[in-house]
Enzyme design. Structure first.
Site, PDB file in Angstrom:
ATOM      1  N   HIS A   1       0.395  -8.440  -2.396  1.00  0.00           N
ATOM      2  CA  HIS A   1      -0.744  -7.888  -1.850  1.00  0.00           C
ATOM      3  C   HIS A   1      -1.792  -8.678  -2.621  1.00  0.00           C
ATOM      4  O   HIS A   1      -2.409  -7.966  -3.715  1.00  0.00           O
ATOM      5  CB  HIS A   1      -0.663  -6.489  -1.759  1.00  0.00           C
ATOM      6  CG  HIS A   1      -1.711  -5.823  -1.115  1.00  0.00           C
ATOM      7  ND1 HIS A   1      -2.036  -4.405  -1.043  1.00  0.00           N
ATOM      8  CD2 HIS A   1      -2.507  -6.386  -0.186  1.00  0.00           C
ATOM      9  CE1 HIS A   1      -3.090  -4.247   0.044  1.00  0.00           C
ATOM     10  NE2 HIS A   1      -3.451  -5.225   0.390  1.00  0.00           N
TER      11      HIS A   1
ATOM     12  N   GLU B   1       0.922  -1.191  -0.102  1.00  0.00           N
ATOM     13  CA  GLU B   1      -0.082   0.123  -0.031  1.00  0.00           C
ATOM     14  C   GLU B   1       0.743   1.010  -0.041  1.00  0.00           C
ATOM     15  O   GLU B   1       0.412   2.388   0.582  1.00  0.00           O
ATOM     16  CB  GLU B   1      -0.871  -0.002   1.097  1.00  0.00           C
ATOM     17  CG  GLU B   1      -2.104  -1.025   0.901  1.00  0.00           C
ATOM     18  CD  GLU B   1      -3.386  -0.645   1.883  1.00  0.00           C
ATOM     19  OE1 GLU B   1      -3.678   0.338   2.145  1.00  0.00           O
ATOM     20  OE2 GLU B   1      -4.229  -1.728   1.993  1.00  0.00           O
TER      21      GLU B   1
ATOM     22  N   ASN C   1      -3.536  -7.290  11.627  1.00  0.00           N
ATOM     23  CA  ASN C   1      -4.399  -6.186  11.229  1.00  0.00           C
ATOM     24  C   ASN C   1      -5.272  -5.858  12.408  1.00  0.00           C
ATOM     25  O   ASN C   1      -6.013  -6.989  12.759  1.00  0.00           O
ATOM     26  CB  ASN C   1      -5.196  -6.766   9.872  1.00  0.00           C
ATOM     27  CG  ASN C   1      -6.016  -5.782   9.301  1.00  0.00           C
ATOM     28  OD1 ASN C   1      -7.079  -6.074   8.732  1.00  0.00           O
ATOM     29  ND2 ASN C   1      -5.590  -4.211   9.428  1.00  0.00           N
TER      30      ASN C   1
ATOM     31  N   ASP D   1       0.948  -8.895   2.570  1.00  0.00           N
ATOM     32  CA  ASP D   1      -0.498  -9.018   2.844  1.00  0.00           C
ATOM     33  C   ASP D   1      -1.390  -9.785   2.072  1.00  0.00           C
ATOM     34  O   ASP D   1      -1.862  -9.482   0.922  1.00  0.00           O
ATOM     35  CB  ASP D   1      -1.014  -7.463   2.799  1.00  0.00           C
ATOM     36  CG  ASP D   1      -2.486  -7.338   3.251  1.00  0.00           C
ATOM     37  OD1 ASP D   1      -2.990  -8.480   3.744  1.00  0.00           O
ATOM     38  OD2 ASP D   1      -2.849  -6.182   3.538  1.00  0.00           O
TER      39      ASP D   1
ATOM     40  N   ASN E   1      -4.192 -11.049   2.786  1.00  0.00           N
ATOM     41  CA  ASN E   1      -5.724 -10.910   3.191  1.00  0.00           C
ATOM     42  C   ASN E   1      -6.264 -12.227   3.540  1.00  0.00           C
ATOM     43  O   ASN E   1      -7.446 -12.491   3.004  1.00  0.00           O
ATOM     44  CB  ASN E   1      -6.370 -10.042   1.929  1.00  0.00           C
ATOM     45  CG  ASN E   1      -6.278  -8.733   2.213  1.00  0.00           C
ATOM     46  OD1 ASN E   1      -6.688  -8.212   3.349  1.00  0.00           O
ATOM     47  ND2 ASN E   1      -5.788  -7.814   1.243  1.00  0.00           N
TER      48      ASN E   1
ATOM     49  N   PRO F   1     -13.132 -10.662   1.475  1.00  0.00           N
ATOM     50  CA  PRO F   1     -13.544 -12.137   2.032  1.00  0.00           C
ATOM     51  C   PRO F   1     -14.557 -12.740   1.328  1.00  0.00           C
ATOM     52  O   PRO F   1     -14.468 -14.039   1.300  1.00  0.00           O
ATOM     53  CB  PRO F   1     -14.255 -11.580   3.453  1.00  0.00           C
ATOM     54  CG  PRO F   1     -13.806 -10.521   3.758  1.00  0.00           C
ATOM     55  CD  PRO F   1     -13.668  -9.708   2.545  1.00  0.00           C
TER      56      PRO F   1
ATOM     57  N   PHE G   1     -12.629  -5.726  12.058  1.00  0.00           N
ATOM     58  CA  PHE G   1     -11.914  -7.016  11.941  1.00  0.00           C
ATOM     59  C   PHE G   1     -10.446  -6.882  12.687  1.00  0.00           C
ATOM     60  O   PHE G   1      -9.642  -6.126  12.748  1.00  0.00           O
ATOM     61  CB  PHE G   1     -11.449  -6.942  10.650  1.00  0.00           C
ATOM     62  CG  PHE G   1     -10.429  -8.236  10.122  1.00  0.00           C
ATOM     63  CD1 PHE G   1     -11.195  -9.423  10.241  1.00  0.00           C
ATOM     64  CD2 PHE G   1      -9.411  -7.970   9.906  1.00  0.00           C
ATOM     65  CE1 PHE G   1     -10.209 -10.609   9.736  1.00  0.00           C
ATOM     66  CE2 PHE G   1      -8.291  -9.109   9.601  1.00  0.00           C
ATOM     67  CZ  PHE G   1      -8.854 -10.482   9.528  1.00  0.00           C
TER      68      PHE G   1
END
Length: 402
Positions: A212, A87, A329, A263, A265, A217, A334
């Protein structure tokens, strides 16, 4: 200027306690080793740091001019030898991170997400992407590689509308730097053992990749496919590197070690992490959502049609475990582990790592999420100290080709 009571609440919270350093094992003093530190950090792009997303954080603490100081302080405090960032906006890389870190003895590479190619120059500078920095005293950049998931999805979309409609529109990227260790990287070698006498061992090749993945989700299938495409591209890069680094010799990717940060995710129980750590994922894994991808994925992975699983040939382990770091995170909505540092198990050993922020500090000051005036991103940086042994043709990080 009089601050509002809400701002005062944050200011009086005080800085969190120093994160603990957790030693895992001692260096091997019986042979020369290269010891270095790796940081992985999603710095939270300025364009995503909005009051709509982070209403619990005062607006002044979301401003880039404020947060960038905290981010840079954090990076400088830990002074890792290899720094993997996500990012990072294009303008921030060239006008902030790169010049600042060059002053500290680093060089770096960067690529924005794929959408930047379609945008006007003025808009391009706000597109975020991935960056890798390395300490030039210890490492030399040999080559950089960009992995564009949307291009790979398009190239392998035949026979799968879902590849076109779900995977291809996501413009996430992976960025890899093929680095070579310099003699200074081996300064931790035992004095009685000395440096490796073989120059090929002193100049060990390491492929550092940062990625990244897509955030939503609801698109766990996309994340898993992006990971499989990344794995396949890294294998190709390693194969090419093994050939180009030793012209006239048979390709030997085992001489190039692998570090994979980013990341992702994805939680530890996801298909993404299962695939990376176990080397395989079932073709009917729940994360594929029973969507038709099999023919495309067989092309990507090179698996035989009869095989009911997809595999990769790396032997990777995650440096962090859930019992050490409960979340990477931390927001109001979250809290979980989605950032990782993976290393080649056969040639690298984590000596220690940076522990979590104090749970008591969050609880005592009723901090429901980050960013916070004293925590400049919604992600916490990961930091691992790694001991790497020279491969000299060993099977480092790869299993034999089938």
């Amino acid at each position: 200027m009089t601050a509002s009571p809400r701002v005062c609440t944050y200011v009086t919270a005080g800085h969190p306690p120093q994160r603990p350093w957790i030693p895992l094992t001692r260096p091997n003093r019986m042979r020369p080793t290269c010891i270095f530190t790796v940081m992985c950090y999603n710095v939270l792009s300025d364009k995503y740091a909005t009051r709509q997303m982070y209403g619990y954080c005062p607006s002044w603490a979301l401003e880039w001019e404020y947060r960038k100081k905290g981010i840079l302080d954090e990076i400088r405090h830990y002074a890792a030898d290899i720094i993997s960032l996500q990012e990072v906006e294009t303008d921030q890389f060239y006008n902030f991170f790169l010049p600042e870190l060059k002053c500290d003895g680093y060089d770096g590479i960067f690529s924005p997400k794929s959408r930047a190619k379609t945008m006007a120059e003025n808009d391009r500078k706000f597109v975020d992407g991935c960056a890798i920095f390395f300490r030039t005293a210890k490492f030399t950049l040999i080559k950089e590689h960009l992995v564009e998931f949307n291009q790979l999805a398009m190239a392998n979309a035949e026979g799968s509308d879902n590849m076109l409609n779900r995977v291809m529109p996501k413009d996430n990227i992976g960025l890899a730097a093929l680095l070579r260790t310099n003699e200074a990287a081996w300064e931790n070698a035992n004095a009685t053992t000395g440096l490796p006498t073989d120059p090929a061992q002193v100049h060990q090749n390491v492929l550092v990749c940062t990625a990244h993945l897509h955030w939503d989700p609801e698109f766990c299938d996309v994340k898993l496919i992006q990971t499989m495409m990344l794995s396949n591209e890294l294998k190709s890069i390693l194969d090419q590197s093994g050939t180009s680094l030793r012209p006239g010799h048979k390709s030997d990717a085992s001489n190039v070690q692998l570090l994979l940060c980013g990341d992702f995710n994805s939680l530890p129980d996801s298909g993404v992490i299962e695939f990376l750590t176990s080397g395989r994922v079932a073709a009917d894994h729940r994360d594929f959502k029973e969507l038709t991808y099999k023919s495309s994925l067989q092309k990507i992975s090179g698996c035989e049609p009869k095989t009911n699983e997809f595999t990769h040939s790396f032997k990777l382990a995650s440096a962090y475990s859930e019992d050490i770091m409960p979340y990477t995170n931390y927001t109001f909505d979250f809290k979980g582990i989605i950032d990782y540092i993976f290393y080649s198990k056969q040639s690298m050993v984590p000596l220690g790592l940076l522990g979590p922020l104090s749970a008591e500090w969050f609880k005592e000051h009723k901090i429901v999420g980050c960013p916070h005036p004293h925590v400049p991103s919604d992600h916490f940086p990961l930091l691992v100290e790694i001991e790497m042994t020279p491969t000299s043709g060993a099977t480092n990080g790869m299993i034999s080709r089938r």
